[in-house]
Design a protein around this motif. Sequence first.
Motif, PDB file in Angstrom:
ATOM      1  N   ASP A  95     -22.964  98.424 -34.883  1.00 43.90           N
ATOM      2  CA  ASP A  95     -22.687  96.981 -35.412  1.00 43.90           C
ATOM      3  C   ASP A  95     -21.332  96.485 -34.723  1.00 43.90           C
ATOM      4  OD1 ASP A  95     -25.178  96.583 -36.218  1.00 43.90           O
ATOM      5  OD2 ASP A  95     -24.470  96.706 -38.500  1.00 43.90           O
ATOM      6  N   ILE A  96     -20.258  97.204 -34.928  1.00 46.77           N
ATOM      7  CA  ILE A  96     -18.941  96.988 -34.598  1.00 46.77           C
ATOM      8  C   ILE A  96     -18.600  97.252 -33.034  1.00 46.77           C
ATOM      9  CG2 ILE A  96     -18.103  96.804 -36.813  1.00 46.77           C
ATOM     10  CD1 ILE A  96     -16.893  99.745 -36.368  1.00 46.77           C
ATOM     11  N   GLY A  97     -19.403  98.159 -32.476  1.00 49.25           N
ATOM     12  CA  GLY A  97     -19.135  98.500 -31.077  1.00 49.25           C
ATOM     13  C   GLY A  97     -20.022  99.625 -30.773  1.00 49.25           C
ATOM     14  N   ILE A  98     -19.664 100.396 -29.591  1.00 45.89           N
ATOM     15  CA  ILE A  98     -20.507 101.589 -29.282  1.00 45.89           C
ATOM     16  C   ILE A  98     -19.469 102.581 -29.192  1.00 45.89           C
ATOM     17  CG2 ILE A  98     -21.771 100.121 -27.711  1.00 45.89           C
ATOM     18  CD1 ILE A  98     -20.132 101.139 -25.295  1.00 45.89           C
ATOM     19  N   MET A  99     -20.246 104.023 -29.396  1.00 43.76           N
ATOM     20  CA  MET A  99     -19.497 105.091 -29.277  1.00 43.76           C
ATOM     21  C   MET A  99     -19.665 105.942 -28.049  1.00 43.76           C
ATOM     22  SD  MET A  99     -18.371 105.482 -32.483  1.00 43.76           S
ATOM     23  CE  MET A  99     -17.788 107.128 -32.441  1.00 43.76           C
ATOM     24  N   VAL A 100     -18.465 106.240 -27.166  1.00 44.82           N
ATOM     25  CA  VAL A 100     -18.704 106.871 -26.002  1.00 44.82           C
ATOM     26  C   VAL A 100     -17.918 108.134 -25.832  1.00 44.82           C
ATOM     27  CG1 VAL A 100     -18.616 104.343 -24.960  1.00 44.82           C
ATOM     28  CG2 VAL A 100     -16.475 105.636 -25.285  1.00 44.82           C
ATOM     29  N   LYS A 101     -18.446 108.953 -24.640  1.00 46.01           N
ATOM     30  CA  LYS A 101     -17.764 110.045 -24.337  1.00 46.01           C
ATOM     31  C   LYS A 101     -17.404 109.955 -23.028  1.00 46.01           C
ATOM     32  CE  LYS A 101     -19.873 113.915 -27.006  1.00 46.01           C
ATOM     33  NZ  LYS A 101     -20.678 114.977 -26.828  1.00 46.01           N
ATOM     34  N   LEU A 102     -16.043 110.298 -22.920  1.00 44.17           N
ATOM     35  CA  LEU A 102     -15.281 110.325 -21.374  1.00 44.17           C
ATOM     36  C   LEU A 102     -15.489 111.592 -20.713  1.00 44.17           C
ATOM     37  CD1 LEU A 102     -13.934 108.012 -23.004  1.00 44.17           C
ATOM     38  CD2 LEU A 102     -11.963 108.523 -21.491  1.00 44.17           C
ATOM     39  N   TYR A 103     -15.800 112.605 -21.605  1.00 38.11           N
ATOM     40  CA  TYR A 103     -16.264 114.102 -20.826  1.00 38.11           C
ATOM     41  C   TYR A 103     -17.043 114.621 -22.029  1.00 38.11           C
ATOM     42  CZ  TYR A 103     -12.101 115.233 -23.475  1.00 38.11           C
ATOM     43  OH  TYR A 103     -10.978 115.247 -24.464  1.00 38.11           O
ATOM     44  N   SER A 104     -17.786 115.871 -21.584  1.00 40.62           N
ATOM     45  CA  SER A 104     -18.891 116.155 -21.883  1.00 40.62           C
ATOM     46  C   SER A 104     -18.600 116.950 -23.533  1.00 40.62           C
ATOM     47  CB  SER A 104     -19.615 117.445 -21.224  1.00 40.62           C
ATOM     48  OG  SER A 104     -18.802 118.267 -20.765  1.00 40.62           O
ATOM     49  N   ASN A 105     -17.460 117.576 -23.736  1.00 43.70           N
ATOM     50  CA  ASN A 105     -17.254 118.322 -24.775  1.00 43.70           C
ATOM     51  C   ASN A 105     -15.945 117.653 -25.625  1.00 43.70           C
ATOM     52  OD1 ASN A 105     -14.895 118.559 -22.772  1.00 43.70           O
ATOM     53  ND2 ASN A 105     -14.464 120.532 -23.516  1.00 43.70           N
ATOM     54  N   MET A 106     -15.949 116.365 -25.546  1.00 43.91           N
ATOM     55  CA  MET A 106     -15.118 115.431 -26.298  1.00 43.91           C
ATOM     56  C   MET A 106     -15.857 114.914 -27.452  1.00 43.91           C
ATOM     57  SD  MET A 106     -14.323 111.669 -24.594  1.00 43.91           S
ATOM     58  CE  MET A 106     -13.440 111.220 -26.007  1.00 43.91           C
ATOM     59  N   ASN A 107     -15.272 114.562 -28.529  1.00 45.68           N
ATOM     60  CA  ASN A 107     -15.921 113.965 -29.587  1.00 45.68           C
ATOM     61  C   ASN A 107     -16.202 112.700 -29.318  1.00 45.68           C
ATOM     62  OD1 ASN A 107     -16.167 116.275 -31.348  1.00 45.68           O
ATOM     63  ND2 ASN A 107     -13.905 115.664 -31.984  1.00 45.68           N
ATOM     64  N   PRO A 108     -17.267 111.735 -29.574  1.00 46.03           N
ATOM     65  CA  PRO A 108     -17.448 110.280 -29.364  1.00 46.03           C
ATOM     66  C   PRO A 108     -16.164 109.677 -29.889  1.00 46.03           C
ATOM     67  CG  PRO A 108     -19.536 111.405 -29.980  1.00 46.03           C
ATOM     68  CD  PRO A 108     -18.337 112.370 -30.323  1.00 46.03           C
ATOM     69  N   VAL A 109     -15.729 108.556 -29.284  1.00 50.32           N
ATOM     70  CA  VAL A 109     -14.889 107.486 -29.863  1.00 50.32           C
ATOM     71  C   VAL A 109     -15.336 106.159 -29.743  1.00 50.32           C
ATOM     72  CG1 VAL A 109     -12.785 108.709 -29.155  1.00 50.32           C
ATOM     73  CG2 VAL A 109     -13.758 107.354 -27.669  1.00 50.32           C
ATOM     74  N   LEU A 110     -14.719 105.323 -30.573  1.00 50.99           N
ATOM     75  CA  LEU A 110     -15.493 103.988 -30.748  1.00 50.99           C
ATOM     76  C   LEU A 110     -14.709 102.961 -29.784  1.00 50.99           C
ATOM     77  CD1 LEU A 110     -17.113 101.824 -32.553  1.00 50.99           C
ATOM     78  CD2 LEU A 110     -14.964 101.455 -33.730  1.00 50.99           C
ATOM     79  N   LEU A 111     -15.833 102.206 -29.182  1.00 53.01           N
ATOM     80  CA  LEU A 111     -15.213 101.142 -28.382  1.00 53.01           C
ATOM     81  C   LEU A 111     -15.507  99.905 -28.886  1.00 53.01           C
ATOM     82  CD1 LEU A 111     -14.118 100.281 -25.569  1.00 53.01           C
ATOM     83  CD2 LEU A 111     -16.136 100.313 -24.493  1.00 53.01           C
ATOM     84  N   HIS A 112     -14.512  99.289 -29.487  1.00 55.15           N
ATOM     85  CA  HIS A 112     -15.095  98.034 -30.494  1.00 55.15           C
ATOM     86  C   HIS A 112     -15.681  96.869 -29.560  1.00 55.15           C
ATOM     87  CE1 HIS A 112     -13.904  94.805 -33.484  1.00 55.15           C
ATOM     88  NE2 HIS A 112     -14.186  95.813 -34.240  1.00 55.15           N
ATOM     89  N   ASN A 113     -16.177  96.125 -30.234  1.00 63.16           N
ATOM     90  CA  ASN A 113     -16.900  94.833 -29.624  1.00 63.16           C
ATOM     91  C   ASN A 113     -15.652  94.043 -29.072  1.00 63.16           C
ATOM     92  OD1 ASN A 113     -19.381  95.661 -30.589  1.00 63.16           O
ATOM     93  ND2 ASN A 113     -19.337  94.333 -32.426  1.00 63.16           N
ATOM     94  N   SER A 114     -14.849  93.968 -29.533  1.00 61.67           N
ATOM     95  CA  SER A 114     -13.566  93.118 -28.975  1.00 61.67           C
ATOM     96  C   SER A 114     -13.168  93.444 -27.598  1.00 61.67           C
ATOM     97  CB  SER A 114     -12.258  92.911 -30.083  1.00 61.67           C
ATOM     98  OG  SER A 114     -11.975  94.221 -30.123  1.00 61.67           O
TER      99      SER A 114
END
Length: 357
Positions: free
Chosen positions: A269-288
């Motif tokens: 609801d507050i954003g999307i979880m993305v990966k910049l490379y395959s073995n990293m943990n997903p991080v939040l990209l906020h709606n803003s």
Amino acid sequence: MLHYEFPPYATNEIGKLGGTNRRELGHGALAEKALKPAIPTDFPFTIRVTSEVLESNGSSSMASACGGSLALMDAGVPVSSPVAGVAVGLISKPNPEKPSEVLDYRLLTDILGIEDYNGDMDFKLAGTVKGINALQADVKIPGLPLKIVMEAIQQATAAKREILAIMNKTISKPRANRKENGPVVETVRVPVSRRARFVGPGGYNLRKLQAQTGVTINQVDEETFSVFAPTPGAMNEAQEFISELCKDDQELQLEFGSVYTATITEIRDIGIMVKLYSNMNPVLLHNSQLDHKRIKHPSALGLEVGQQIQIKYFGRDPTDGRMRLSRKVLLSPVATLVKTLSDKHSIEMGTGNGTLT
């Protein structure tokens, strides 16, 4: 701390084994003062040396200094130099007319118990090959000429060198490796970006690490933690645990201001979880940071799991170490405004008067 114990049976006597008496306190303090200067000031452990005198017919305090030095080196304590001590006694013939004057005397090196009891002085000297760490003199005559004092120091120094040579045949320097039952302390650097994961929610990961391995962890500064382990085996287990938590930071170093292709792994609801490379943990990209216009849910932009988008990397937040990412900075504000207007209004071309609604 040096604990000196001298039970009655050490001199073939009977007696009650109680608390530490004045004699034990004094002898222990002398041996401790002899050893303490050789220990590095930055040594991270508290040291307790216990000297248990089982039999005595000489200077047990100087024996405690010699044995304590050997024990410290055997334990791997990085002492600056071995320490040894010796006691020198005195048998003198005073002047009948002036008791403070000595007509004749003999200095006795490494005196026995009877020589201490019947003699006129108990002079103890302890130190390294370079100098003196501790001195004690028990004088039982009215006066002691300076000449005798100087000779006693010279005689004790020569004896100290001989004792050190004998000790060096057994062990001459601290052991390079700690014993299996010896404690270990190491410093671990945890980047700010991994600190939240290292500590865990409410300190869960730290408590789990300490419960499973038996280590104790203390925070030194913002990125440094001190790990104390009771054995090297426990330290190895703790290091594996910590490496598993912090391994992502060892894979790829992102460059500030660079544009990366990210893969959407989850829609929230507050954003999307993305990966910049395959073995990293997903991080939040906020709606803003998804678009210039204000949105309540990422679905308003048609984003889906598995979709790849372009984002810009702005380093990590200095307070919590989280990645600072943005998608909207790569979008043109004008294009976004036109798209917004087209969503809200419809254009109708009139046939007669050419009105625009």
